[in-house]
Design a protein around this motif. Structure first.
Motif, mmCIF file in Angstrom:
data_model
loop_
_atom_site.group_PDB
_atom_site.id
_atom_site.type_symbol
_atom_site.label_atom_id
_atom_site.label_comp_id
_atom_site.label_asym_id
_atom_site.label_seq_id
_atom_site.Cartn_x
_atom_site.Cartn_y
_atom_site.Cartn_z
ATOM 1 N N CYS A 115 3.620 7.697 11.112
ATOM 2 C CA CYS A 115 4.201 6.732 12.063
ATOM 3 C C CYS A 115 3.072 5.800 12.529
ATOM 4 N N LEU A 164 0.810 -1.224 0.000
ATOM 5 C CA LEU A 164 0.000 0.000 0.000
ATOM 6 C C LEU A 164 0.844 1.275 0.000
ATOM 7 N N ASP A 169 -6.484 12.632 6.909
ATOM 8 C CA ASP A 169 -7.104 11.406 6.395
ATOM 9 C C ASP A 169 -7.591 10.543 7.557
ATOM 10 N N VAL A 170 -7.147 10.885 8.764
ATOM 11 C CA VAL A 170 -7.438 10.053 9.945
ATOM 12 C C VAL A 170 -7.853 10.937 11.122
ATOM 13 N N VAL A 224 -0.774 5.204 -0.369
ATOM 14 C CA VAL A 224 -0.828 6.021 0.852
ATOM 15 C C VAL A 224 0.080 7.245 0.698
ATOM 16 N N HIS A 253 -10.433 8.547 5.763
ATOM 17 C CA HIS A 253 -9.459 7.440 5.846
ATOM 18 C C HIS A 253 -9.390 6.659 4.520
ATOM 19 N N GLY A 290 9.452 5.645 7.591
ATOM 20 C CA GLY A 290 9.476 4.195 7.389
ATOM 21 C C GLY A 290 9.213 3.878 5.927
ATOM 22 N N ILE A 309 6.384 3.866 4.145
ATOM 23 C CA ILE A 309 5.549 4.858 3.448
ATOM 24 C C ILE A 309 6.206 6.233 3.505
ATOM 25 N N GLY A 366 0.224 4.146 15.020
ATOM 26 C CA GLY A 366 -0.608 4.620 16.135
ATOM 27 C C GLY A 366 -0.251 3.830 17.391
HETATM 28 P P1 NAP Z 1 6.951 1.526 9.176
HETATM 29 O O1 NAP Z 1 7.692 1.140 7.943
HETATM 30 O O2 NAP Z 1 7.025 0.639 10.353
HETATM 31 O O3 NAP Z 1 7.426 2.996 9.568
HETATM 32 C C1 NAP Z 1 7.061 3.584 10.765
HETATM 33 C C2 NAP Z 1 8.010 4.739 11.046
HETATM 34 O O4 NAP Z 1 7.560 5.390 12.244
HETATM 35 C C3 NAP Z 1 9.453 4.337 11.252
HETATM 36 O O5 NAP Z 1 10.268 5.173 10.505
HETATM 37 C C4 NAP Z 1 9.702 4.538 12.745
HETATM 38 O O6 NAP Z 1 11.030 5.012 12.931
HETATM 39 C C5 NAP Z 1 8.672 5.594 13.118
HETATM 40 N N1 NAP Z 1 8.217 5.448 14.510
HETATM 41 C C6 NAP Z 1 7.811 4.318 15.124
HETATM 42 N N2 NAP Z 1 7.492 4.565 16.400
HETATM 43 C C7 NAP Z 1 7.723 5.888 16.610
HETATM 44 C C8 NAP Z 1 7.613 6.739 17.726
HETATM 45 N N3 NAP Z 1 7.197 6.260 18.913
HETATM 46 N N4 NAP Z 1 7.924 8.050 17.587
HETATM 47 C C9 NAP Z 1 8.350 8.513 16.394
HETATM 48 N N5 NAP Z 1 8.488 7.733 15.286
HETATM 49 C C10 NAP Z 1 8.181 6.438 15.393
HETATM 50 O O7 NAP Z 1 5.393 1.688 8.866
HETATM 51 P P2 NAP Z 1 4.678 2.065 7.488
HETATM 52 O O8 NAP Z 1 4.429 0.840 6.718
HETATM 53 O O9 NAP Z 1 5.405 3.184 6.844
HETATM 54 O O10 NAP Z 1 3.250 2.591 8.064
HETATM 55 C C11 NAP Z 1 3.213 3.643 8.983
HETATM 56 C C12 NAP Z 1 1.804 3.846 9.540
HETATM 57 O O11 NAP Z 1 0.992 4.488 8.586
HETATM 58 C C13 NAP Z 1 1.007 2.589 9.890
HETATM 59 O O12 NAP Z 1 1.386 2.059 11.138
HETATM 60 C C14 NAP Z 1 -0.418 3.113 9.886
HETATM 61 O O13 NAP Z 1 -0.787 3.541 11.167
HETATM 62 C C15 NAP Z 1 -0.375 4.295 8.915
HETATM 63 N N6 NAP Z 1 -1.131 4.023 7.682
HETATM 64 C C16 NAP Z 1 -2.205 4.782 7.376
HETATM 65 C C17 NAP Z 1 -2.908 4.528 6.201
HETATM 66 C C18 NAP Z 1 -4.095 5.359 5.794
HETATM 67 O O14 NAP Z 1 -4.950 4.847 5.113
HETATM 68 N N7 NAP Z 1 -4.156 6.622 6.167
HETATM 69 C C19 NAP Z 1 -2.520 3.496 5.371
HETATM 70 C C20 NAP Z 1 -1.415 2.748 5.711
HETATM 71 C C21 NAP Z 1 -0.714 3.016 6.869
HETATM 72 P P3 NAP Z 1 11.852 4.655 14.287
HETATM 73 O O15 NAP Z 1 11.739 3.171 14.449
HETATM 74 O O16 NAP Z 1 13.236 5.158 14.005
HETATM 75 O O17 NAP Z 1 11.183 5.426 15.381
#
Ligand code: NAP
Ligand code: 8YV
Length: 316
Positions: free
Chosen positions: A200, A96, A253-254, A100, A276, A150, A152, A202
């Motif tokens: 990041c 995704l 979006d959220v 996204v 969303h 991360g 996305i 939730g």
């Molecule tokens: P990911 O690859 O795991 O990336 C998450 C990033 O957030 C990492 O760079 C991590 O870096 C950082 N992070 C984690 N915990 C943190 C904290 N406590 N404080 C600050 N930064 C933090 O995840 P992803 O696949 O990119 O997805 C990210 C999020 O997007 C999902 O978990 C979901 O909630 C959201 N999302 C929303 C939609 C939508 O429809 N709007 C769709 C998909 C995903 P560090 O480890 O260095 O902290």
């Protein structure tokens, strides 16, 4: 054949793929969910869910081995509890990213060009009465801070660089392979940026981290974009900052209590709202659904889960 519990009504192609090889039990169709759960609990080894599986559900299923969740964010799945019970949880990463990220970029452009506002202006026939609306802002050369660089977040950064944006990021740690400026303090990054994009996870660790102080630091010329989770921003503080002009604009979006969007937020002109929709294209949702089904099929074929979440990475 394995007994799989469908917690929520999932896309037909997921159900068809699973039903061809396993027995499905549809919890969402039950009038009395508790009675239904008790009647099948001992047989259930797999769960398919739209992002929700709490400790209560996990504990109600004594022979549970796997939870396949639709969506990359799994803040609604108690993965730590699942791991403590030797239950593997999976999510749907990577497939995704593109859509996204496109939603985040769309919100950046929509907010900077005040697209929704001028669309309403044109539609209401105000142009011929009031003349041209005020000028919008360019994105070229503007600073974008990404909260969560991360999978996305990196895609958003790459795409916004094409528009001439200068990227910085905040996370729990600096990434050695990334040349973007790293901020260990979110408020400092917000102060230095024109756009702050939350992408990041939730959950408790990020609850309300985009608070009033961060939004004020972003400032009257600043824009906050949230494509992560509504829990990441303090929604009362966000409404107050937008209404008072301490924050210029937001693209969301959220929301904190989806599908409810507070009336006060809906009434504001300086916010663009989406229900969303980050991953909501036919192509991406199909790929997410395939991954849910394939995780379960692979695991129950004895070939292991394809995309286990971090907490469950060591469970076989
Ligand atoms: P990911 O690859 O795991 O990336 C998450 C990033 O957030 C990492 O760079 C991590 O870096 C950082 N992070 C984690 N915990 C943190 C904290 N406590 N404080 C600050 N930064 C933090 O995840 P992803 O696949 O990119 O997805 C990210 C999020 O997007 C999902 O978990 C979901 O909630 C959201 N999302 C929303 C939609 C939508 O429809 N709007 C769709 C998909 C995903 P560090 O480890 O260095 O902290
Ligand atoms: C979905 C999401 O809208 O993947 C996520 O974390 O938030 C979105 O892709 C959601 O999972 C569907 O329930």
């Amino acid at each position: 054949m394995t007994d799989i519990l469908l917690v929520s009504n999932m896309m037909p192609h997921i159900q068809e793929a699973l039903e061809a090889r396993h027995t499905l039990h549809r919890l969402y169709e039950a009038d009395d969910r508790q009675a239904f759960l008790s009647s099948v609990a001992d047989r259930i080894e797999g769960v398919a869910t739209m992002g929700k599986a709490d400790a209560g559900l996990i504990d109600a299923l004594p022979n549970l081995k796997m939870i396949a969740s639709f969506g990359v964010g799994y803040d609604g799945v108690d993965a730590a509890h699942a791991a403590s019970r030797n239950v593997i949880a999976t999510n749907t990463p990577d497939v995704l990213n593109d859509d996204v990220a496109n939603m985040a970029v769309t919100l950046v452009l929509t907010c900077s060009r005040r697209f929704s506002e001028w669309e309403r202006f044109a539609r209401a026939g105000r142009w011929e009465k009031e003349g041209d609306p005020p000028l919008a802002r360019a994105v070229n050369g503007r600073k974008v801070g990404i909260l969560g660089l991360g999978r996305i977040g990196k895609d958003i950064a790459r795409k916004l660089e094409v528009f001439g944006c200068v990227i910085a990021y905040h996370g729990r740690s600096q990434q050695a392979d990334q040349a973007y400026a790293f901020y260990d303090d979110l408020t400092d990054m917000a102060r230095d940026c024109d756009f702050l994009i939350a992408i990041c996870p939730g959950g408790e660790a990020t609850k309300g981290i985009v608070n009033g102080q961060v939004l004020e630091a972003l400032g009257p010329d600043g824009t906050f974009i949230n494509v992560a989770r509504g829990s990441v921003h303090d929604e009362d503080a966000l409404i107050e900052a937008l209404a008072s002009g301490k924050l210029g604009y937001a693209g969301l979006d959220v929301f904190a209590a989806e599908p409810k969007i507070p009336e006060k937020l809906r009434a504001l002109d300086n916010v663009t709202l989406q229900p969303h929709q980050g991953s909501a294209t036919v192509e991406t949702r199909r790929a997410m659904g395939d991954l849910v089904a394939n995780n379960l099929l692979s695991f129950f074929d004895g070939k292991g889960a394809i995309t286990p979440v971090a907490e469950c990475a060591d469970i076989r």
